[in-house]
Design a protein around this motif. Structure first.
Motif, PDB file in Angstrom:
ATOM      1  N   ARG A 165      93.671  19.644 -48.857  1.00  0.00           N
ATOM      2  CA  ARG A 165      93.463  20.771 -50.089  1.00  0.00           C
ATOM      3  C   ARG A 165      93.377  19.875 -51.416  1.00  0.00           C
ATOM      4  O   ARG A 165      92.726  19.938 -52.230  1.00  0.00           O
ATOM      5  CB  ARG A 165      94.232  21.758 -50.425  1.00  0.00           C
ATOM      6  CG  ARG A 165      93.915  22.953 -49.188  1.00  0.00           C
ATOM      7  CD  ARG A 165      94.657  24.254 -49.522  1.00  0.00           C
ATOM      8  NE  ARG A 165      94.399  25.462 -48.947  1.00  0.00           N
ATOM      9  CZ  ARG A 165      93.204  26.219 -49.250  1.00  0.00           C
ATOM     10  NH1 ARG A 165      92.611  25.922 -50.350  1.00  0.00           N
ATOM     11  NH2 ARG A 165      92.844  27.446 -48.536  1.00  0.00           N
ATOM     12  N   GLN A 166      94.311  18.931 -51.431  1.00  0.00           N
ATOM     13  CA  GLN A 166      94.685  18.395 -52.790  1.00  0.00           C
ATOM     14  C   GLN A 166      93.713  17.101 -52.989  1.00  0.00           C
ATOM     15  O   GLN A 166      93.235  16.950 -54.110  1.00  0.00           O
ATOM     16  CB  GLN A 166      96.145  17.725 -52.801  1.00  0.00           C
ATOM     17  CG  GLN A 166      96.418  16.989 -54.222  1.00  0.00           C
ATOM     18  CD  GLN A 166      98.085  16.295 -54.071  1.00  0.00           C
ATOM     19  OE1 GLN A 166      98.637  16.545 -52.924  1.00  0.00           O
ATOM     20  NE2 GLN A 166      98.424  15.601 -54.964  1.00  0.00           N
ATOM     21  N   ALA A 167      93.412  16.334 -51.760  1.00  0.00           N
ATOM     22  CA  ALA A 167      92.302  15.293 -51.932  1.00  0.00           C
ATOM     23  C   ALA A 167      90.960  15.436 -51.937  1.00  0.00           C
ATOM     24  O   ALA A 167      90.266  15.093 -52.533  1.00  0.00           O
ATOM     25  CB  ALA A 167      92.747  14.310 -50.902  1.00  0.00           C
ATOM     26  N   ASN A 212      85.919  19.076 -53.260  1.00  0.00           N
ATOM     27  CA  ASN A 212      85.068  20.119 -53.040  1.00  0.00           C
ATOM     28  C   ASN A 212      85.308  21.062 -51.599  1.00  0.00           C
ATOM     29  O   ASN A 212      84.584  21.252 -50.900  1.00  0.00           O
ATOM     30  CB  ASN A 212      83.357  19.789 -52.984  1.00  0.00           C
ATOM     31  CG  ASN A 212      83.358  18.739 -52.007  1.00  0.00           C
ATOM     32  OD1 ASN A 212      83.935  18.066 -51.567  1.00  0.00           O
ATOM     33  ND2 ASN A 212      81.746  18.751 -51.491  1.00  0.00           N
ATOM     34  N   TYR A 213      86.515  21.086 -51.842  1.00  0.00           N
ATOM     35  CA  TYR A 213      87.103  21.645 -50.532  1.00  0.00           C
ATOM     36  C   TYR A 213      86.513  22.982 -49.998  1.00  0.00           C
ATOM     37  O   TYR A 213      86.185  23.081 -48.858  1.00  0.00           O
ATOM     38  CB  TYR A 213      88.680  22.173 -50.761  1.00  0.00           C
ATOM     39  CG  TYR A 213      89.573  22.796 -49.734  1.00  0.00           C
ATOM     40  CD1 TYR A 213      89.809  21.970 -48.725  1.00  0.00           C
ATOM     41  CD2 TYR A 213      89.522  24.102 -49.665  1.00  0.00           C
ATOM     42  CE1 TYR A 213      90.358  22.561 -47.404  1.00  0.00           C
ATOM     43  CE2 TYR A 213      89.978  24.812 -48.357  1.00  0.00           C
ATOM     44  CZ  TYR A 213      90.691  24.234 -47.305  1.00  0.00           C
ATOM     45  OH  TYR A 213      91.328  24.661 -46.305  1.00  0.00           O
ATOM     46  N   ASP A 214      86.200  23.914 -50.891  1.00  0.00           N
ATOM     47  CA  ASP A 214      85.733  25.265 -50.523  1.00  0.00           C
ATOM     48  C   ASP A 214      84.247  25.224 -49.994  1.00  0.00           C
ATOM     49  O   ASP A 214      83.810  25.647 -48.978  1.00  0.00           O
ATOM     50  CB  ASP A 214      85.411  26.134 -51.868  1.00  0.00           C
ATOM     51  CG  ASP A 214      86.738  26.735 -52.363  1.00  0.00           C
ATOM     52  OD1 ASP A 214      87.632  26.406 -51.384  1.00  0.00           O
ATOM     53  OD2 ASP A 214      86.658  27.583 -53.094  1.00  0.00           O
ATOM     54  N   GLU A 215      83.465  24.176 -50.604  1.00  0.00           N
ATOM     55  CA  GLU A 215      82.241  23.887 -50.233  1.00  0.00           C
ATOM     56  C   GLU A 215      82.066  23.305 -48.718  1.00  0.00           C
ATOM     57  O   GLU A 215      81.430  23.758 -47.834  1.00  0.00           O
ATOM     58  CB  GLU A 215      81.368  22.937 -51.084  1.00  0.00           C
ATOM     59  CG  GLU A 215      79.881  22.803 -51.040  1.00  0.00           C
ATOM     60  CD  GLU A 215      79.173  21.918 -52.234  1.00  0.00           C
ATOM     61  OE1 GLU A 215      78.292  22.410 -52.489  1.00  0.00           O
ATOM     62  OE2 GLU A 215      79.985  20.988 -52.319  1.00  0.00           O
ATOM     63  N   PRO A 221      77.870  15.958 -49.604  1.00  0.00           N
ATOM     64  CA  PRO A 221      78.779  15.092 -49.185  1.00  0.00           C
ATOM     65  C   PRO A 221      80.473  15.602 -49.224  1.00  0.00           C
ATOM     66  O   PRO A 221      80.557  16.406 -50.190  1.00  0.00           O
ATOM     67  CB  PRO A 221      78.762  13.707 -50.031  1.00  0.00           C
ATOM     68  CG  PRO A 221      78.231  14.432 -51.328  1.00  0.00           C
ATOM     69  CD  PRO A 221      77.479  15.613 -51.029  1.00  0.00           C
ATOM     70  N   ALA A 222      81.359  15.188 -48.598  1.00  0.00           N
ATOM     71  CA  ALA A 222      82.811  15.509 -48.606  1.00  0.00           C
ATOM     72  C   ALA A 222      83.307  14.626 -49.702  1.00  0.00           C
ATOM     73  O   ALA A 222      83.223  13.470 -49.606  1.00  0.00           O
ATOM     74  CB  ALA A 222      83.556  15.497 -47.349  1.00  0.00           C
TER      75      ALA A 222
END
Length: 254
Positions: A145-147, A150-153, A202-203
């Motif tokens: 979550r920290q790194a 665009n976690y939610d996406e 992309p992540a």
């Protein structure tokens, strides 16, 4: 569970009527009805034909055969077995040749089966190793979550993919629980996207100043007659920009 119940379950999962299934399988809708109610018993050939028409995955074909009182047709071999040596070599070839970019091998439930050196270094930052679940990593690991910028996406896309796999594999409790965990982690609102969506999502990771933007492709073995092999997938990640490519090249030689 009786064969008729299993057949009906898959027919409804695929949203196919008795009439449509009968037409595609070359039998009457009445015969489909009789098999579902237990008034008719299918031959082994009919079981295979129905599985083909309903796109039933290999593991579930065994289940249908057993429900019909027949022996299973597909084995589930471990990758360590001698017979699987060519497969192990193929997996290693893909993972190794993909360096300096990350690549991992995953099972049906998104557990890590193998990964290349670059992936091992990146996953170590999340406390993840061979045998761990990528779904759990995304849902439960605070470091992710920290790194992951665009976690939610990314979680939204993962949930969508898992729902497709859940439909393909049938009612899989592990995938079902994984989807629920990710939905909880995502929350009620999720990602908001205005305008036309880009060609790739992309992540984007930020590792203490080192920013990596990665998109991925997933490959699977074709024409497989083994349960585990039919469910094995290789995810290969690629740099979405020049800065990421240079960072990964540097990480591989560090």
């Amino acid at each position: 569970m009786e064969f008729g119940s299993v057949l009906k379950e898959w027919r409804q999962l695929r949203r196919v009527s008795q009439l449509d299934l009968g037409l595609s399988a070359g039998v009457s809708s009445r015969h489909i009805s009789f098999m579902e109610t237990g008034r008719s018993r299918p031959s082994r050939g009919m079981v295979f034909r129905l599985c083909e028409e309903l796109d039933v995955p290999v593991a579930q074909r065994n289940r249908m055969l057993l429900a019909a009182g027949m022996s299973p047709a597909y084995a589930e071999r471990d990758l360590s077995e001698e017979e699987m040596a060519p497969v192990r070599e193929a997996v290693q070839w893909m993972l190794t040749r993909h360096e300096p970019y990350p690549a991992v091998a995953l099972d049906r439930h998104w557990r890590l089966v193998d990964m290349n050196v670059v992936s091992t270094r990146l996953m170590a930052g999340f406390g993840v190793s061979i045998g761990d679940s990528m779904i759990d990593m995304m849902a439960d690991t605070a470091a992710v979550r920290q790194a992951l910028v665009n976690y939610d996406e990314i979680v939204e896309h993962l949930i969508a993919r898992l729902r497709v796999e859940y439909t393909h594999f049938g009612h899989d409790p592990v995938l079902e629980q994984g989807i629920a965990k990710l939905e909880t982690a995502l929350g009620s609102e999720g990602a908001v996207q205005d305008g036309i969506r880009p060609a790739i999502i992309p992540a984007v990771y930020d590792f203490g100043g080192m920013r990596l933007s990665l998109f991925s492709t997933i490959s699977q073995f074709g024409s497989t007659e083994d349960v585990a092999l039919s469910e094995l997938k290789i995810e290969m990640m690629f740099p979405a920009d020049t800065a990421t490519r240079l960072a990964l090249e540097a990480l591989a030689t560090a």
